[in-house]
Design a protein around this motif. Structure first.
Motif, mmCIF file in Angstrom:
data_model
loop_
_atom_site.group_PDB
_atom_site.id
_atom_site.type_symbol
_atom_site.label_atom_id
_atom_site.label_comp_id
_atom_site.label_asym_id
_atom_site.label_seq_id
_atom_site.Cartn_x
_atom_site.Cartn_y
_atom_site.Cartn_z
ATOM 1 N N UNK A 1 0.832 -1.198 0.000
ATOM 2 C CA UNK A 1 0.000 0.000 0.000
ATOM 3 C C UNK A 1 0.869 1.252 0.000
ATOM 4 N N UNK A 2 1.877 1.242 0.856
ATOM 5 C CA UNK A 2 2.813 2.373 0.922
ATOM 6 C C UNK A 2 3.564 2.527 -0.396
ATOM 7 N N UNK A 3 4.056 1.408 -0.909
ATOM 8 C CA UNK A 3 4.835 1.460 -2.146
ATOM 9 C C UNK A 3 4.002 2.009 -3.300
ATOM 10 N N UNK A 4 2.749 1.618 -3.370
ATOM 11 C CA UNK A 4 1.883 2.094 -4.455
ATOM 12 C C UNK A 4 1.661 3.598 -4.354
ATOM 13 N N UNK B 1 -6.390 5.452 -4.583
ATOM 14 C CA UNK B 1 -7.555 4.570 -4.701
ATOM 15 C C UNK B 1 -7.326 3.247 -3.975
ATOM 16 N N UNK B 2 -8.411 2.530 -3.732
ATOM 17 C CA UNK B 2 -8.269 1.180 -3.178
ATOM 18 C C UNK B 2 -7.510 0.286 -4.147
ATOM 19 N N UNK B 3 -6.789 -0.669 -3.596
ATOM 20 C CA UNK B 3 -6.090 -1.680 -4.379
ATOM 21 C C UNK B 3 -6.579 -3.054 -3.951
ATOM 22 N N UNK B 4 -6.576 -4.036 -4.856
ATOM 23 C CA UNK B 4 -6.919 -5.402 -4.439
ATOM 24 C C UNK B 4 -5.896 -5.915 -3.435
ATOM 25 N N UNK B 5 -6.355 -6.720 -2.488
ATOM 26 C CA UNK B 5 -5.419 -7.390 -1.590
ATOM 27 C C UNK B 5 -4.606 -8.399 -2.405
ATOM 28 N N UNK C 1 -10.581 -8.401 -6.954
ATOM 29 C CA UNK C 1 -11.492 -7.271 -6.908
ATOM 30 C C UNK C 1 -11.086 -6.277 -5.832
ATOM 31 N N UNK C 2 -11.706 -5.103 -5.881
ATOM 32 C CA UNK C 2 -11.370 -4.060 -4.921
ATOM 33 C C UNK C 2 -12.118 -4.279 -3.610
ATOM 34 N N UNK C 3 -11.445 -4.119 -2.475
ATOM 35 C CA UNK C 3 -12.150 -4.161 -1.195
ATOM 36 C C UNK C 3 -12.936 -2.875 -0.992
ATOM 37 N N UNK C 4 -13.922 -2.919 -0.131
ATOM 38 C CA UNK C 4 -14.655 -1.695 0.186
ATOM 39 C C UNK C 4 -13.746 -0.665 0.829
ATOM 40 N N UNK C 5 -12.902 -1.131 1.726
ATOM 41 C CA UNK C 5 -11.970 -0.246 2.422
ATOM 42 C C UNK C 5 -10.612 -0.933 2.505
ATOM 43 N N UNK D 1 -12.658 -10.600 -1.570
ATOM 44 C CA UNK D 1 -12.084 -9.292 -1.896
ATOM 45 C C UNK D 1 -11.894 -8.467 -0.623
ATOM 46 N N UNK D 2 -12.748 -8.698 0.365
ATOM 47 C CA UNK D 2 -12.694 -7.950 1.614
ATOM 48 C C UNK D 2 -12.044 -8.721 2.757
#
Length: 250
Positions: A80-83, A113-117, A123-127, A185-186
């Motif tokens: 997440x940080x790297x992105x 923006x959200x990123x997939x885990x 898919x994208x998580x809600x949060x 996804x979540x």
């Protein structure tokens, strides 16, 4: 207040106590922490902070829709940080953290923006963002901390609403596989055996115009997993650790 003074030392000063009471209309030694949704998550995170260390900061807890989201360790959340560093142009900086600190908040916000885990179905998580299991403030998964009694034992009330998951669930869920993908996804660590059990607990639900035939099924499962069940679980843990009562409401 001096720089070396403990912030709670004001409670020992009757003059300051009187001033606080006049300003805020309350008693700073008699604090109830409360919140809803993300604020509800903050309540349970503060109850378990530092492995349940009680610094006498609050005497009761009240939360609604207490969200238990997916939690990552420091190493698991590095992507997440790297992105973010890459998106805002800080990759070539010798101090990427300082570069982020100097980046305008508008730039950070528009490039976040959200990123997939990485271990999810794509898919994208809600949060995406949640508190990190850092070994200090959050020493373990929240469920584990409550199960082990590592939380501040105070009178409490937790609540949730009907249909917690409907506004967060994609409308086009049309199969059990769609439900599985949405849930993973979540919550990407859900196992096949757990998903199979979810299929039993949450069969095809009522139908709504313009929605996939499994939309309400996914909404029921997601809402109860993330919002309803955590409050009931916390209350059970509180009772198991000797508190006389913990209340729940709908």
């Amino acid at each position: 207040m001096g720089s070396e003074e403990h912030p709670l030392s004001m409670f020992d000063d009757p003059v300051r106590m009187h001033w606080l009471t006049l300003q805020f209309g309350g008693d700073p030694t008699h604090v109830t922490i409360g919140g809803a949704s993300a604020g509800g998550a903050s309540v349970d995170l503060h109850m378990t902070a530092y492995g349940g260390r009680d610094d006498n900061l609050f005497h009761a807890a009240a939360a609604e829709s207490q969200s238990f989201g997916y939690q990552l360790t420091i190493s698991e959340s590095q992507y997440q940080y790297d992105a973010l560093v890459r998106r805002v142009g800080c990759s070539n900086s010798s101090d990427t953290l300082q570069c982020l600190r100097e980046t305008p908040i508008e730039t950070l916000s528009s490039n976040n923006p959200n990123l997939p885990y990485p271990d999810g179905p794509g898919g994208l998580p809600n949060y995406m963002w949640s508190n990190t299991i850092d070994g200090t403030f959050t020493t373990d998964y929240t469920y584990n901390l409550f199960a082990e009694g590592k939380f501040v034992k105070v009178p409490s009330i937790f609540g949730s609403t009907t249909n917690e998951g409907t506004v967060f669930t994609p409308t086009n869920l049309s199969s059990t596989q769609d439900v599985h993908d949405f849930l993973r996804d979540n919550f990407p660590k859900l196992k096949k055996s757990q998903l199979a059990h979810i299929d039993i607990l949450y069969p095809k639900a009522e139908q709504y115009p313009g929605k996939g035939v499994y939309w309400k099924t996914g909404a029921n499962a997601y809402g109860e997993m993330r919002y309803n069940c955590p409050g009931l679980y916390i209350s059970s843990a509180i009772l198991e650790r000797g508190m006389p009562s913990s209340w729940n409401y709908q």
